[in-house]
Motif scaffolding. Structure first.
Motif, PDB file in Angstrom:
ATOM      1  N   ARG A  34       0.820  -1.223   0.000  1.00  0.00           N
ATOM      2  CA  ARG A  34       0.000   0.000   0.000  1.00  0.00           C
ATOM      3  C   ARG A  34       0.856   1.278   0.000  1.00  0.00           C
ATOM      4  N   ARG A  90       5.323 -18.736   2.717  1.00  0.00           N
ATOM      5  CA  ARG A  90       5.714 -17.385   2.313  1.00  0.00           C
ATOM      6  C   ARG A  90       6.197 -17.335   0.853  1.00  0.00           C
ATOM      7  N   LYS A 103       0.763  -4.484  -9.319  1.00  0.00           N
ATOM      8  CA  LYS A 103       1.602  -3.791  -8.327  1.00  0.00           C
ATOM      9  C   LYS A 103       3.076  -4.172  -8.506  1.00  0.00           C
ATOM     10  N   ASN A 159      -1.008 -15.356  11.787  1.00  0.00           N
ATOM     11  CA  ASN A 159      -0.412 -14.770  10.583  1.00  0.00           C
ATOM     12  C   ASN A 159      -1.192 -15.202   9.336  1.00  0.00           C
ATOM     13  N   ASP A 163      -3.746 -12.959   7.048  1.00  0.00           N
ATOM     14  CA  ASP A 163      -3.466 -12.739   5.619  1.00  0.00           C
ATOM     15  C   ASP A 163      -4.678 -13.186   4.785  1.00  0.00           C
ATOM     16  N   TYR A 177      -8.693  -0.942  -1.350  1.00  0.00           N
ATOM     17  CA  TYR A 177      -8.506  -1.272   0.064  1.00  0.00           C
ATOM     18  C   TYR A 177      -9.824  -1.082   0.834  1.00  0.00           C
ATOM     19  N   TYR A 178     -10.028  -1.918   1.833  1.00  0.00           N
ATOM     20  CA  TYR A 178     -11.246  -1.906   2.651  1.00  0.00           C
ATOM     21  C   TYR A 178     -10.835  -2.044   4.118  1.00  0.00           C
ATOM     22  N   ASN A 192      -1.640  -9.845  11.006  1.00  0.00           N
ATOM     23  CA  ASN A 192      -0.716 -10.729  10.266  1.00  0.00           C
ATOM     24  C   ASN A 192       0.731 -10.465  10.710  1.00  0.00           C
ATOM     25  N   GLU A 196       3.287 -12.943  12.940  1.00  0.00           N
ATOM     26  CA  GLU A 196       4.655 -13.307  12.517  1.00  0.00           C
ATOM     27  C   GLU A 196       5.663 -13.027  13.648  1.00  0.00           C
ATOM     28  N   ARG A 226       6.610  -1.210  10.329  1.00  0.00           N
ATOM     29  CA  ARG A 226       5.703  -1.389   9.181  1.00  0.00           C
ATOM     30  C   ARG A 226       4.235  -1.379   9.645  1.00  0.00           C
ATOM     31  N   HIS A 230       1.249   1.083   8.521  1.00  0.00           N
ATOM     32  CA  HIS A 230      -0.068   0.607   8.052  1.00  0.00           C
ATOM     33  C   HIS A 230      -1.189   1.310   8.848  1.00  0.00           C
ATOM     34  N   TYR A 234      -4.178   3.681   7.467  1.00  0.00           N
ATOM     35  CA  TYR A 234      -5.618   3.404   7.604  1.00  0.00           C
ATOM     36  C   TYR A 234      -6.345   4.647   8.107  1.00  0.00           C
TER      37      TYR A 234
HETATM   38  P1  NDP Z   1      -0.052  -6.239   4.280  1.00  0.00           P
HETATM   39  O1  NDP Z   1      -0.973  -6.483   5.404  1.00  0.00           O
HETATM   40  O2  NDP Z   1       0.249  -4.834   3.915  1.00  0.00           O
HETATM   41  O3  NDP Z   1      -0.586  -6.949   2.931  1.00  0.00           O
HETATM   42  C1  NDP Z   1      -0.869  -8.324   2.829  1.00  0.00           C
HETATM   43  C2  NDP Z   1      -1.749  -8.543   1.585  1.00  0.00           C
HETATM   44  O4  NDP Z   1      -3.092  -8.101   1.827  1.00  0.00           O
HETATM   45  C3  NDP Z   1      -1.306  -7.754   0.335  1.00  0.00           C
HETATM   46  O5  NDP Z   1      -1.641  -8.514  -0.806  1.00  0.00           O
HETATM   47  C4  NDP Z   1      -2.139  -6.472   0.401  1.00  0.00           C
HETATM   48  O6  NDP Z   1      -2.353  -5.868  -0.872  1.00  0.00           O
HETATM   49  C5  NDP Z   1      -3.450  -7.003   0.966  1.00  0.00           C
HETATM   50  N1  NDP Z   1      -4.123  -6.005   1.817  1.00  0.00           N
HETATM   51  C6  NDP Z   1      -3.593  -5.449   2.944  1.00  0.00           C
HETATM   52  N2  NDP Z   1      -4.491  -4.619   3.521  1.00  0.00           N
HETATM   53  C7  NDP Z   1      -5.587  -4.631   2.744  1.00  0.00           C
HETATM   54  C8  NDP Z   1      -6.854  -3.960   2.818  1.00  0.00           C
HETATM   55  N3  NDP Z   1      -7.141  -3.146   3.832  1.00  0.00           N
HETATM   56  N4  NDP Z   1      -7.773  -4.169   1.830  1.00  0.00           N
HETATM   57  C9  NDP Z   1      -7.479  -5.024   0.814  1.00  0.00           C
HETATM   58  N5  NDP Z   1      -6.297  -5.712   0.687  1.00  0.00           N
HETATM   59  C10 NDP Z   1      -5.362  -5.512   1.654  1.00  0.00           C
HETATM   60  O7  NDP Z   1       1.251  -7.071   4.616  1.00  0.00           O
HETATM   61  P2  NDP Z   1       2.801  -6.764   4.344  1.00  0.00           P
HETATM   62  O8  NDP Z   1       3.025  -6.533   2.890  1.00  0.00           O
HETATM   63  O9  NDP Z   1       3.261  -5.752   5.311  1.00  0.00           O
HETATM   64  O10 NDP Z   1       3.404  -8.195   4.757  1.00  0.00           O
HETATM   65  C11 NDP Z   1       2.945  -9.361   4.080  1.00  0.00           C
HETATM   66  C12 NDP Z   1       3.370 -10.620   4.840  1.00  0.00           C
HETATM   67  O11 NDP Z   1       4.794 -10.728   4.862  1.00  0.00           O
HETATM   68  C13 NDP Z   1       2.904 -10.632   6.290  1.00  0.00           C
HETATM   69  O12 NDP Z   1       2.436 -11.927   6.603  1.00  0.00           O
HETATM   70  C14 NDP Z   1       4.159 -10.290   7.081  1.00  0.00           C
HETATM   71  O13 NDP Z   1       4.131 -10.902   8.342  1.00  0.00           O
HETATM   72  C15 NDP Z   1       5.272 -10.842   6.188  1.00  0.00           C
HETATM   73  N6  NDP Z   1       6.514 -10.057   6.313  1.00  0.00           N
HETATM   74  C16 NDP Z   1       7.536 -10.529   7.112  1.00  0.00           C
HETATM   75  C17 NDP Z   1       8.692  -9.812   7.311  1.00  0.00           C
HETATM   76  C18 NDP Z   1       9.765 -10.302   8.276  1.00  0.00           C
HETATM   77  O14 NDP Z   1      10.691  -9.550   8.568  1.00  0.00           O
HETATM   78  N7  NDP Z   1       9.694 -11.528   8.786  1.00  0.00           N
HETATM   79  C19 NDP Z   1       8.912  -8.528   6.611  1.00  0.00           C
HETATM   80  C20 NDP Z   1       7.778  -8.098   5.822  1.00  0.00           C
HETATM   81  C21 NDP Z   1       6.645  -8.848   5.689  1.00  0.00           C
HETATM   82  P3  NDP Z   1      -1.320  -4.762  -1.455  1.00  0.00           P
HETATM   83  O15 NDP Z   1      -0.012  -5.492  -1.660  1.00  0.00           O
HETATM   84  O16 NDP Z   1      -1.988  -4.347  -2.727  1.00  0.00           O
HETATM   85  O17 NDP Z   1      -1.203  -3.658  -0.437  1.00  0.00           O
END
Ligand code: NDP
Length: 253
Positions: A34, A90, A103, A159, A163, A177-178, A192, A196, A226, A230, A234
Protein backbone atom coordinates in the motif's frame (compact mmCIF):
# COMPACT_ATOMS: atom_id res chain seq x y z
CA UNK A 1 35.18 -23.72 9.49
CA UNK A 2 34.28 -20.53 11.34
CA UNK A 3 35.25 -20.49 15.01
CA UNK A 4 32.56 -20.03 17.64
CA UNK A 5 34.28 -16.82 18.74
CA UNK A 6 34.15 -15.29 15.24
CA UNK A 7 30.58 -16.51 14.73
CA UNK A 8 29.38 -14.79 17.88
CA UNK A 9 31.34 -11.62 17.09
CA UNK A 10 29.48 -11.36 13.77
CA UNK A 11 26.21 -12.30 15.43
CA UNK A 12 26.52 -9.46 17.98
CA UNK A 13 27.20 -7.05 15.12
CA UNK A 14 24.15 -8.45 13.30
CA UNK A 15 21.94 -7.90 16.38
CA UNK A 16 23.36 -4.38 16.85
CA UNK A 17 22.42 -3.68 13.22
CA UNK A 18 18.82 -4.73 13.94
CA UNK A 19 18.72 -2.38 16.94
CA UNK A 20 20.02 0.49 14.76
CA UNK A 21 17.60 -0.39 11.94
CA UNK A 22 14.55 -0.11 14.19
CA UNK A 23 14.61 3.70 14.74
CA UNK A 24 15.58 4.19 11.10
CA UNK A 25 12.48 2.27 9.95
CA UNK A 26 10.35 4.29 12.37
CA UNK A 27 11.32 7.35 10.30
CA UNK A 28 11.01 5.97 6.77
CA UNK A 29 8.16 4.14 5.11
CA UNK A 30 9.37 1.22 3.03
CA UNK A 31 7.58 1.64 -0.33
CA UNK A 32 5.89 -1.63 -1.23
CA UNK A 33 2.31 -2.87 -1.00
CA UNK A 34 0.00 0.00 0.00
CA UNK A 35 2.99 2.34 0.47
CA UNK A 36 4.37 1.76 -3.06
CA UNK A 37 5.98 4.80 -4.71
CA UNK A 38 8.37 5.15 -7.64
CA UNK A 39 11.05 6.89 -5.57
CA UNK A 40 13.27 3.86 -4.81
CA UNK A 41 14.43 3.13 -8.37
CA UNK A 42 13.64 0.32 -10.82
CA UNK A 43 10.86 -2.05 -9.89
CA UNK A 44 9.91 -5.71 -10.43
CA UNK A 45 6.62 -7.58 -10.54
CA UNK A 46 5.28 -7.94 -6.98
CA UNK A 47 4.86 -11.75 -7.02
CA UNK A 48 8.29 -12.30 -8.54
CA UNK A 49 9.72 -9.89 -5.97
CA UNK A 50 8.26 -11.83 -3.03
CA UNK A 51 9.56 -15.10 -4.45
CA UNK A 52 13.07 -13.74 -5.04
CA UNK A 53 13.22 -12.00 -1.64
CA UNK A 54 12.29 -15.02 0.42
CA UNK A 55 13.68 -18.03 -1.50
CA UNK A 56 17.38 -17.49 -0.55
CA UNK A 57 16.80 -18.14 3.14
CA UNK A 58 15.59 -21.66 2.42
CA UNK A 59 18.64 -22.48 0.29
CA UNK A 60 21.19 -20.87 2.63
CA UNK A 61 19.67 -22.29 5.83
CA UNK A 62 19.42 -25.79 4.28
CA UNK A 63 22.96 -25.67 2.89
CA UNK A 64 24.58 -24.78 6.23
CA UNK A 65 22.21 -27.05 8.15
CA UNK A 66 22.92 -30.21 6.14
CA UNK A 67 26.62 -29.67 5.43
CA UNK A 68 27.48 -29.14 9.13
CA UNK A 69 28.56 -32.00 11.37
CA UNK A 70 26.44 -31.21 14.46
CA UNK A 71 24.18 -34.14 15.43
CA UNK A 72 20.78 -33.83 13.74
CA UNK A 73 18.46 -35.00 16.50
CA UNK A 74 14.67 -34.96 16.42
CA UNK A 75 14.40 -31.54 18.18
CA UNK A 76 16.78 -30.02 15.61
CA UNK A 77 14.73 -31.46 12.74
CA UNK A 78 11.62 -29.94 14.34
CA UNK A 79 13.29 -26.46 14.36
CA UNK A 80 14.26 -26.98 10.72
CA UNK A 81 10.84 -28.33 9.72
CA UNK A 82 8.90 -25.44 11.29
CA UNK A 83 11.19 -22.86 9.71
CA UNK A 84 10.65 -24.50 6.30
CA UNK A 85 6.90 -24.76 6.89
CA UNK A 86 6.70 -21.01 7.41
CA UNK A 87 8.77 -20.29 4.31
CA UNK A 88 6.89 -22.84 2.15
CA UNK A 89 3.84 -20.67 2.77
CA UNK A 90 5.71 -17.39 2.31
CA UNK A 91 7.41 -18.43 -0.96
CA UNK A 92 5.00 -20.78 -2.69
CA UNK A 93 1.54 -19.90 -1.33
CA UNK A 94 1.42 -16.28 -0.13
CA UNK A 95 2.68 -14.54 -3.33
CA UNK A 96 0.27 -16.53 -5.51
CA UNK A 97 -2.74 -15.82 -3.29
CA UNK A 98 -2.10 -12.06 -3.25
CA UNK A 99 -4.57 -10.10 -5.35
CA UNK A 100 -1.99 -7.70 -6.59
CA UNK A 101 -3.00 -6.60 -10.07
CA UNK A 102 -0.09 -4.75 -11.61
CA UNK A 103 1.60 -3.79 -8.33
CA UNK A 104 5.41 -3.44 -8.39
CA UNK A 105 8.16 -3.62 -5.80
CA UNK A 106 11.52 -1.79 -6.01
CA UNK A 107 14.58 -3.92 -6.78
CA UNK A 108 16.38 -2.08 -3.97
CA UNK A 109 13.95 -3.58 -1.45
CA UNK A 110 14.31 -7.02 -3.00
CA UNK A 111 18.10 -6.77 -2.68
CA UNK A 112 17.91 -5.60 0.96
CA UNK A 113 15.59 -8.50 1.75
CA UNK A 114 17.92 -10.96 -0.02
CA UNK A 115 20.81 -9.60 2.08
CA UNK A 116 18.77 -10.04 5.26
CA UNK A 117 17.62 -13.53 4.33
CA UNK A 118 21.11 -14.63 3.34
CA UNK A 119 22.56 -13.63 6.71
CA UNK A 120 19.60 -14.91 8.71
CA UNK A 121 19.85 -18.23 6.87
CA UNK A 122 23.59 -18.35 7.53
CA UNK A 123 23.40 -17.57 11.26
CA UNK A 124 20.66 -20.09 11.98
CA UNK A 125 21.84 -22.75 9.50
CA UNK A 126 25.45 -22.62 10.70
CA UNK A 127 24.37 -22.67 14.31
CA UNK A 128 22.07 -25.70 14.04
CA UNK A 129 24.27 -27.36 11.40
CA UNK A 130 27.67 -26.95 13.05
CA UNK A 131 27.99 -25.11 16.34
CA UNK A 132 24.96 -25.92 18.45
CA UNK A 133 25.19 -28.21 21.48
CA UNK A 134 23.37 -31.54 21.16
CA UNK A 135 19.61 -31.17 21.63
CA UNK A 136 18.77 -34.53 23.21
CA UNK A 137 15.31 -36.02 22.81
CA UNK A 138 14.59 -34.90 26.40
CA UNK A 139 14.61 -31.28 25.10
CA UNK A 140 11.11 -32.05 23.75
CA UNK A 141 9.85 -32.00 27.36
CA UNK A 142 11.62 -28.77 28.32
CA UNK A 143 9.15 -25.95 29.17
CA UNK A 144 11.06 -23.60 26.82
CA UNK A 145 10.51 -25.99 23.91
CA UNK A 146 6.86 -26.62 24.77
CA UNK A 147 5.96 -22.92 25.35
CA UNK A 148 7.93 -21.92 22.25
CA UNK A 149 6.15 -24.49 20.10
CA UNK A 150 2.74 -23.36 21.35
CA UNK A 151 3.65 -19.70 20.63
CA UNK A 152 4.99 -20.60 17.18
CA UNK A 153 1.81 -22.45 16.20
CA UNK A 154 -0.48 -19.73 17.58
CA UNK A 155 1.59 -17.08 15.76
CA UNK A 156 1.49 -18.99 12.51
CA UNK A 157 -2.28 -19.45 12.77
CA UNK A 158 -2.77 -15.72 13.45
CA UNK A 159 -0.41 -14.77 10.58
CA UNK A 160 -2.01 -17.01 7.94
CA UNK A 161 -5.63 -16.53 8.99
CA UNK A 162 -5.15 -12.73 9.04
CA UNK A 163 -3.47 -12.74 5.62
CA UNK A 164 -6.45 -14.80 4.41
CA UNK A 165 -8.91 -12.23 5.75
CA UNK A 166 -7.03 -9.53 3.83
CA UNK A 167 -7.09 -11.57 0.61
CA UNK A 168 -10.84 -12.10 1.03
CA UNK A 169 -11.41 -8.34 1.04
CA UNK A 170 -10.73 -8.42 -2.70
CA UNK A 171 -12.90 -11.45 -3.42
CA UNK A 172 -15.02 -11.34 -6.56
CA UNK A 173 -12.51 -9.32 -8.59
CA UNK A 174 -12.57 -6.27 -6.29
CA UNK A 175 -9.54 -4.02 -6.16
CA UNK A 176 -8.51 -1.30 -3.72
CA UNK A 177 -8.51 -1.27 0.06
CA UNK A 178 -11.25 -1.91 2.65
CA UNK A 179 -11.41 -1.85 6.45
CA UNK A 180 -10.69 -5.43 7.61
CA UNK A 181 -13.01 -6.84 10.27
CA UNK A 182 -13.14 -9.89 12.53
CA UNK A 183 -10.57 -11.96 14.35
CA UNK A 184 -7.73 -9.91 15.82
CA UNK A 185 -8.54 -7.07 13.39
CA UNK A 186 -11.05 -6.11 16.08
CA UNK A 187 -8.09 -5.05 18.24
CA UNK A 188 -5.19 -4.26 15.89
CA UNK A 189 -4.61 -3.07 12.32
CA UNK A 190 -1.96 -5.69 11.43
CA UNK A 191 -2.64 -9.04 13.10
CA UNK A 192 -0.72 -10.73 10.27
CA UNK A 193 2.45 -8.88 11.35
CA UNK A 194 1.66 -9.48 15.04
CA UNK A 195 1.29 -13.22 14.28
CA UNK A 196 4.66 -13.31 12.52
CA UNK A 197 6.34 -11.62 15.50
CA UNK A 198 4.80 -14.19 17.89
CA UNK A 199 5.88 -17.00 15.56
CA UNK A 200 9.58 -16.11 15.61
CA UNK A 201 9.63 -15.37 19.34
CA UNK A 202 8.21 -18.88 19.77
CA UNK A 203 10.76 -20.40 17.41
CA UNK A 204 13.59 -18.65 19.29
CA UNK A 205 12.26 -19.98 22.61
CA UNK A 206 12.11 -23.52 21.24
CA UNK A 207 15.82 -23.50 20.38
CA UNK A 208 16.83 -21.15 23.23
CA UNK A 209 19.86 -19.84 21.34
CA UNK A 210 21.11 -16.43 20.26
CA UNK A 211 20.82 -16.99 16.47
CA UNK A 212 17.11 -17.80 16.93
CA UNK A 213 16.60 -14.70 19.10
CA UNK A 214 18.47 -12.58 16.53
CA UNK A 215 15.78 -13.53 14.00
CA UNK A 216 13.02 -12.61 16.46
CA UNK A 217 14.72 -9.24 17.14
CA UNK A 218 15.05 -8.53 13.41
CA UNK A 219 11.40 -9.48 12.85
CA UNK A 220 10.32 -6.94 15.49
CA UNK A 221 12.68 -4.30 14.09
CA UNK A 222 11.12 -4.76 10.63
CA UNK A 223 7.50 -5.37 11.42
CA UNK A 224 6.67 -2.99 14.28
CA UNK A 225 7.54 0.11 12.17
CA UNK A 226 5.70 -1.39 9.18
CA UNK A 227 2.61 -2.04 11.29
CA UNK A 228 2.73 1.56 12.60
CA UNK A 229 2.95 2.78 8.98
CA UNK A 230 -0.07 0.61 8.05
CA UNK A 231 -2.00 1.96 11.05
CA UNK A 232 -1.35 5.63 10.22
CA UNK A 233 -2.23 4.89 6.58
CA UNK A 234 -5.62 3.40 7.60
CA UNK A 235 -6.41 6.52 9.64
CA UNK A 236 -5.53 8.80 6.70
CA UNK A 237 -7.47 6.67 4.23
CA UNK A 238 -10.69 5.96 6.17
CA UNK A 239 -12.40 8.66 8.22
CA UNK A 240 -14.56 5.94 9.84
CA UNK A 241 -11.58 3.77 10.87
CA UNK A 242 -12.24 2.22 14.32
CA UNK A 243 -10.77 4.64 16.87
CA UNK A 244 -9.92 2.10 19.56
CA UNK A 245 -8.04 -0.27 17.24
CA UNK A 246 -4.31 -0.36 18.04
CA UNK A 247 -1.55 -0.88 15.46
CA UNK A 248 0.15 -4.17 16.29
CA UNK A 249 -0.12 -5.18 19.96
CA UNK A 250 -3.67 -5.50 21.34
CA UNK A 251 -4.44 -2.81 23.98
CA UNK A 252 -0.83 -1.54 23.95
CA UNK A 253 0.60 -0.24 20.68
P1 NDP B 1 -0.05 -6.24 4.28
O1 NDP B 1 -0.97 -6.48 5.40
O2 NDP B 1 0.25 -4.83 3.92
O3 NDP B 1 -0.59 -6.95 2.93
C1 NDP B 1 -0.87 -8.32 2.83
C2 NDP B 1 -1.75 -8.54 1.58
O4 NDP B 1 -3.09 -8.10 1.83
C3 NDP B 1 -1.31 -7.75 0.33
O5 NDP B 1 -1.64 -8.51 -0.81
C4 NDP B 1 -2.14 -6.47 0.40
O6 NDP B 1 -2.35 -5.87 -0.87
C5 NDP B 1 -3.45 -7.00 0.97
N1 NDP B 1 -4.12 -6.00 1.82
C6 NDP B 1 -3.59 -5.45 2.94
N2 NDP B 1 -4.49 -4.62 3.52
C7 NDP B 1 -5.59 -4.63 2.74
C8 NDP B 1 -6.85 -3.96 2.82
N3 NDP B 1 -7.14 -3.15 3.83
N4 NDP B 1 -7.77 -4.17 1.83
C9 NDP B 1 -7.48 -5.02 0.81
N5 NDP B 1 -6.30 -5.71 0.69
C10 NDP B 1 -5.36 -5.51 1.65
O7 NDP B 1 1.25 -7.07 4.62
P2 NDP B 1 2.80 -6.76 4.34
O8 NDP B 1 3.03 -6.53 2.89
O9 NDP B 1 3.26 -5.75 5.31
O10 NDP B 1 3.40 -8.19 4.76
C11 NDP B 1 2.94 -9.36 4.08
C12 NDP B 1 3.37 -10.62 4.84
O11 NDP B 1 4.79 -10.73 4.86
C13 NDP B 1 2.90 -10.63 6.29
O12 NDP B 1 2.44 -11.93 6.60
C14 NDP B 1 4.16 -10.29 7.08
O13 NDP B 1 4.13 -10.90 8.34
C15 NDP B 1 5.27 -10.84 6.19
N6 NDP B 1 6.51 -10.06 6.31
C16 NDP B 1 7.54 -10.53 7.11
C17 NDP B 1 8.69 -9.81 7.31
C18 NDP B 1 9.77 -10.30 8.28
O14 NDP B 1 10.69 -9.55 8.57
N7 NDP B 1 9.69 -11.53 8.79
C19 NDP B 1 8.91 -8.53 6.61
C20 NDP B 1 7.78 -8.10 5.82
C21 NDP B 1 6.64 -8.85 5.69
P3 NDP B 1 -1.32 -4.76 -1.46
O15 NDP B 1 -0.01 -5.49 -1.66
O16 NDP B 1 -1.99 -4.35 -2.73
O17 NDP B 1 -1.20 -3.66 -0.44
Amino acid sequence: MISEHLFFTFLYIWIALAIITFPVLLRITVPYGRHATNTWGATADNRLGWFLMEAPVVIVFSWFFFTGAAPKTIPVFIFYGLFMLHYANRIFVFPFRMKTSGKRIPWSIIMLAVFFNFLNGFFNGYWFGTLSPVYHISWLYDPRFICGLILFLIGMYINISSDNKLFNLRKGGKTGYYIPQGGLFKYISSPNLFGEIIEWIGWAMMGWCLPGFSFAIWTMANLIPRALDHHRWYHRRFTNYPKDRKAVIPKLL
